[in-house]
Design a protein around this motif. Structure first.
Motif, short mmCIF file in Angstrom:
data_model
loop_
_atom_site.label_atom_id
_atom_site.label_comp_id
_atom_site.label_asym_id
_atom_site.label_seq_id
_atom_site.Cartn_x
_atom_site.Cartn_y
_atom_site.Cartn_z
N ALA A 77 0.82 -1.27 -0.02
CA ALA A 77 -0.01 -0.19 0.08
C ALA A 77 0.94 1.27 0.05
CB ALA A 77 -0.92 0.07 1.21
N ARG A 78 1.77 1.27 0.74
CA ARG A 78 2.65 2.63 0.88
C ARG A 78 3.40 3.02 -0.38
NH1 ARG A 78 5.70 3.18 6.55
NH2 ARG A 78 6.14 5.14 5.63
N MET A 79 3.85 1.98 -1.29
CA MET A 79 4.46 2.40 -2.54
C MET A 79 3.30 3.27 -3.39
SD MET A 79 7.19 2.30 -4.31
CE MET A 79 8.02 0.60 -4.52
N ASN A 104 -2.65 6.92 11.58
CA ASN A 104 -1.33 6.71 11.17
C ASN A 104 -1.09 6.47 9.55
OD1 ASN A 104 1.62 5.97 11.62
ND2 ASN A 104 0.76 3.94 10.64
N PHE A 105 -1.84 5.75 8.79
CA PHE A 105 -1.53 5.54 7.66
C PHE A 105 -2.01 6.69 6.80
CE2 PHE A 105 -1.27 1.18 9.02
CZ PHE A 105 0.10 0.96 8.62
N ALA A 106 -3.28 7.36 7.22
CA ALA A 106 -3.80 8.47 6.49
C ALA A 106 -2.43 9.70 6.45
CB ALA A 106 -4.95 9.07 7.17
N ILE A 150 -8.81 9.55 0.90
CA ILE A 150 -9.43 9.19 2.55
C ILE A 150 -8.58 7.79 2.87
CG2 ILE A 150 -11.34 10.56 2.41
CD1 ILE A 150 -12.93 7.70 2.15
N THR A 151 -8.62 7.26 3.97
CA THR A 151 -8.30 6.00 4.58
C THR A 151 -9.64 5.37 5.18
OG1 THR A 151 -6.11 6.76 5.11
CG2 THR A 151 -6.88 4.62 6.03
N SER A 152 -10.29 4.46 4.39
CA SER A 152 -11.55 4.17 4.67
C SER A 152 -11.45 3.40 6.23
CB SER A 152 -12.28 3.26 3.59
OG SER A 152 -11.36 2.20 3.36
N ASN A 154 -9.41 2.61 9.53
CA ASN A 154 -8.00 2.93 10.03
C ASN A 154 -7.61 1.90 11.09
OD1 ASN A 154 -7.62 6.07 9.13
ND2 ASN A 154 -9.66 5.75 9.89
N THR A 155 -6.51 1.27 10.58
CA THR A 155 -6.34 -0.19 11.30
C THR A 155 -5.56 -0.18 12.60
OG1 THR A 155 -5.46 -0.37 8.81
CG2 THR A 155 -4.78 -2.16 10.18
N LEU A 156 -4.99 1.04 12.96
CA LEU A 156 -4.47 1.14 14.55
C LEU A 156 -5.45 1.46 15.37
CD1 LEU A 156 -1.97 1.39 12.53
CD2 LEU A 156 -1.09 3.06 14.12
N ALA A 174 -9.33 5.96 -2.00
CA ALA A 174 -9.69 5.41 -0.84
C ALA A 174 -8.66 4.22 -0.68
CB ALA A 174 -10.84 4.77 -0.53
N ASP A 175 -7.83 4.44 0.44
CA ASP A 175 -6.83 3.45 0.97
C ASP A 175 -7.99 2.30 1.69
OD1 ASP A 175 -5.13 1.56 2.14
OD2 ASP A 175 -3.88 3.41 3.15
N MET A 176 -7.97 1.32 1.10
CA MET A 176 -8.90 0.29 1.81
C MET A 176 -8.10 -1.03 2.18
SD MET A 176 -12.53 0.20 0.03
CE MET A 176 -13.49 1.68 -0.03
N THR A 177 -7.02 -0.97 2.59
CA THR A 177 -6.03 -1.77 2.78
C THR A 177 -6.62 -2.93 3.83
OG1 THR A 177 -3.98 -0.73 2.19
CG2 THR A 177 -3.63 -2.75 3.68
N SER A 178 -7.28 -2.19 4.84
CA SER A 178 -7.49 -3.05 5.94
C SER A 178 -9.16 -3.56 5.80
CB SER A 178 -7.23 -2.59 7.30
OG SER A 178 -7.48 -1.32 7.35
N GLU A 179 -9.55 -3.44 4.83
CA GLU A 179 -11.08 -3.78 4.99
C GLU A 179 -11.58 -4.02 3.17
OE1 GLU A 179 -14.03 -1.25 5.73
OE2 GLU A 179 -13.55 0.44 4.18
N ALA A 195 -5.39 -1.25 -2.22
CA ALA A 195 -5.11 -1.92 -0.94
C ALA A 195 -3.85 -3.03 -1.13
CB ALA A 195 -6.33 -2.79 -0.56
N GLY A 196 -3.13 -2.78 0.05
CA GLY A 196 -2.01 -3.75 0.18
C GLY A 196 -2.80 -5.02 0.61
N LEU A 197 -2.26 -6.20 0.11
CA LEU A 197 -2.96 -7.27 -0.06
C LEU A 197 -2.87 -8.10 1.39
CD1 LEU A 197 -1.96 -8.52 -3.66
CD2 LEU A 197 -4.18 -7.59 -2.85
N GLN A 198 -1.97 -8.02 2.20
CA GLN A 198 -1.59 -8.71 3.25
C GLN A 198 -2.54 -8.96 4.37
OE1 GLN A 198 -0.31 -6.03 2.44
NE2 GLN A 198 0.75 -5.08 4.18
N LYS A 199 -3.94 -8.03 4.41
CA LYS A 199 -4.63 -7.84 5.53
C LYS A 199 -5.75 -8.56 5.35
CE LYS A 199 -2.35 -4.23 7.51
NZ LYS A 199 -1.96 -2.82 6.95
N ASN A 200 -6.39 -8.64 4.10
CA ASN A 200 -7.95 -9.30 3.76
C ASN A 200 -7.52 -10.43 2.41
OD1 ASN A 200 -10.33 -9.86 4.86
ND2 ASN A 200 -11.08 -7.74 4.58
C1 LIG Z 1 -1.22 -2.01 6.62
C2 LIG Z 1 -1.53 -0.75 6.01
C3 LIG Z 1 -0.88 0.02 5.14
C4 LIG Z 1 0.51 -0.39 4.95
O1 LIG Z 1 0.66 -1.42 3.98
P1 LIG Z 1 2.01 -1.96 3.22
O2 LIG Z 1 1.53 -2.66 2.32
O3 LIG Z 1 2.94 -2.31 4.51
O4 LIG Z 1 2.52 -0.56 2.64
C5 LIG Z 1 -1.60 1.06 4.41
N1 LIG Z 1 -2.53 1.47 4.59
C6 LIG Z 1 -3.36 1.02 5.55
C7 LIG Z 1 -4.94 1.37 5.75
C8 LIG Z 1 -2.91 -0.33 6.09
O5 LIG Z 1 -3.68 -0.86 7.20
#
Ligand SMILES: *Cc1c(COP(=O)(O)O)cnc(C)c1O
Length: 363
Positions: A77-79, A104-106, A150-152, A154-156, A174-179, A195-200
């Motif tokens: 996601a961060r790239m 934090n990620f936002a 937006i970050t849809s 917020n993982t932390l 929208a950054d939807m990495t964690s959902e 979305a980064g893939l490692q969450k869902n």
């Molecule tokens: C985990 C996370 C990231 C970071 O993902 P990476 O793949 O490690 O860069 C970015 N945004 C959100 C909302 C996250 O939960």
């Protein structure tokens, strides 16, 4: 017999067991080819079929409108925090890109964008330690801006947008990495979802980018080829060697999701799982939720105990009975249960009971 391990880690996170069994089963012999999926060329017709199927499963599960493209990109996601302004700020002469700081990620996304565009943070919940999604009204959204980010979820902190902002002509990103794929959403509200893939969804190191096709074609000249979404789309995500293993795992996870009844069915279960944990928190003065109730996430449930010593005891005793990786993020402290799609209800029930018993003993 040892306790079954339930993995509540925020990411890389647990994957569905049937998916991992299938990976194991065909590891040495992919589709009768006598070689492994990770030994197979990214240009082979067998791999391209995997990639195409991942895209079509995603399209089917989300009822994605035809004018959206599905890209697999490197760097998690961060790239994309750098790629977004490089690809889209040039849409508008102002090069103005709007960000909402809800965690934090936002905040990291906004900071990264500063190098590539005129970044402006238009709303923030930093003042209350990100316990909510900040208020945002349409008059705050400059119609001359290239996009609003937006970050849809917020993982932390465990907060989420329940209603997405009306942005007029400004594309919503929208950054939807964690959902991603944990709840039904109307994709046509968005210009870009990533979305980064490692969450869902699968392994770390890769991301999916869903982009409305009229937003392609605006990348800055100096955009690195591998961060250029227009190029990526032209090459069907195969500009260079993609993470073939990641794409293969995503395809399997999407197939699993379809077998579960799709996003609507999984969302219902996710609601149920989250409600069980929030019920324990709300019935107690021993546990304190991090998020304000109206902004609660159903993916990441963050809460605190009275002090560090109790946190440590909770984590140790949870670990002893197979409740793994419940430590909150270092920025927040306390406990965080990440309960993405693959977490079964029994795992959540076991944690809820553990919390109730721990309170009885220590409250
Ligand atoms: C985990 C996370 C990231 C970071 O993902 P990476 O793949 O490690 O860069 C970015 N945004 C959100 C909302 C996250 O939960």
């Amino acid at each position: 017999m040892a306790d079954k391990i339930y993995n509540f880690g925020a990411g890389p996170a647990m994957l569905p067991e049937p998916v991992m069994q299938q990976i194991q089963q065909e590891w040495l012999d992919f589709q009768g080819m006598g070689i492994s999926i990770i030994e197979l060329s990214h240009r082979s017709k067998e791999f391209v079929a995997v990639l195409d199927e991942a895209q079509s499963l995603f399209r089917e599960l989300t009822e994605l409108p035809d004018n959206y493209r599905i890209l697999f990109v490197h760097g998690g996601a961060r790239m994309q925090f750098s790629a977004l302004p490089l690809n889209f700020s040039g849409r508008m002469p102002s090069r103005k890109c709007l960000y909402v700081e809800s965690g934090n990620f936002a905040s990291l996304a906004a900071k990264e964008a500063q190098a590539f565009c005129h970044m402006e943070t238009i709303a923030s919940s930093a003042a209350t330690d990100y316990d909510c999604i900040p208020e945002l009204t349409s008059d705050q959204i400059d119609q001359g801006a290239a996009y609003l980010h937006i970050t849809s979820n917020n993982t932390l902190y465990g907060t989420r947008w329940n209603q997405f902002p009306e942005t007029g002509d400004v594309p919503l990103i929208a950054d939807m990495t964690s959902e991603l794929l944990s709840r039904q959403i109307n994709y046509s509200q968005f210009g870009v979802i990533y979305a980064g893939l490692q969450k869902n969804l699968g392994p770390s190191g890769m991301a999916m980018v869903i982009v409305r096709d009229d937003l392609l074609g605006y990348a800055d000249k100096q955009t690195p080829t591998l961060l250029n979404y227009t190029q990526c789309d032209k090459d069907n995500s195969l500009t260079n060697t993609t993470s073939t293993f990641a794409v293969y795992v995503i395809k399997l996870v999407l197939g699993w999701l379809k077998e579960q009844g799709g996003v609507a069915a999984v969302e219902k279960l996710n609601e149920q799982k989250a409600a069980r944990l929030y019920q324990v928190i709300d019935n107690s003065s021993f546990y304190r939720g991090v998020a304000q109730p109206e902004y609660r996430s159903i993916m990441n449930i963050s809460f605190k105990l009275a002090n560090d010593e109790l946190d440590a005891r909770f984590l140790q005793e949870a670990d002893d009975v197979g409740l793994y990786a419940l430590k909150g993020h270092r920025n927040v402290g306390g406990i965080r249960a990440s309960i993405y799609n693959p977490m079964p209800l029994v795992g959540v029930e076991k944690l809820a009971r553990f919390m109730e018993e721990f309170e009885q003993k220590n409250g």
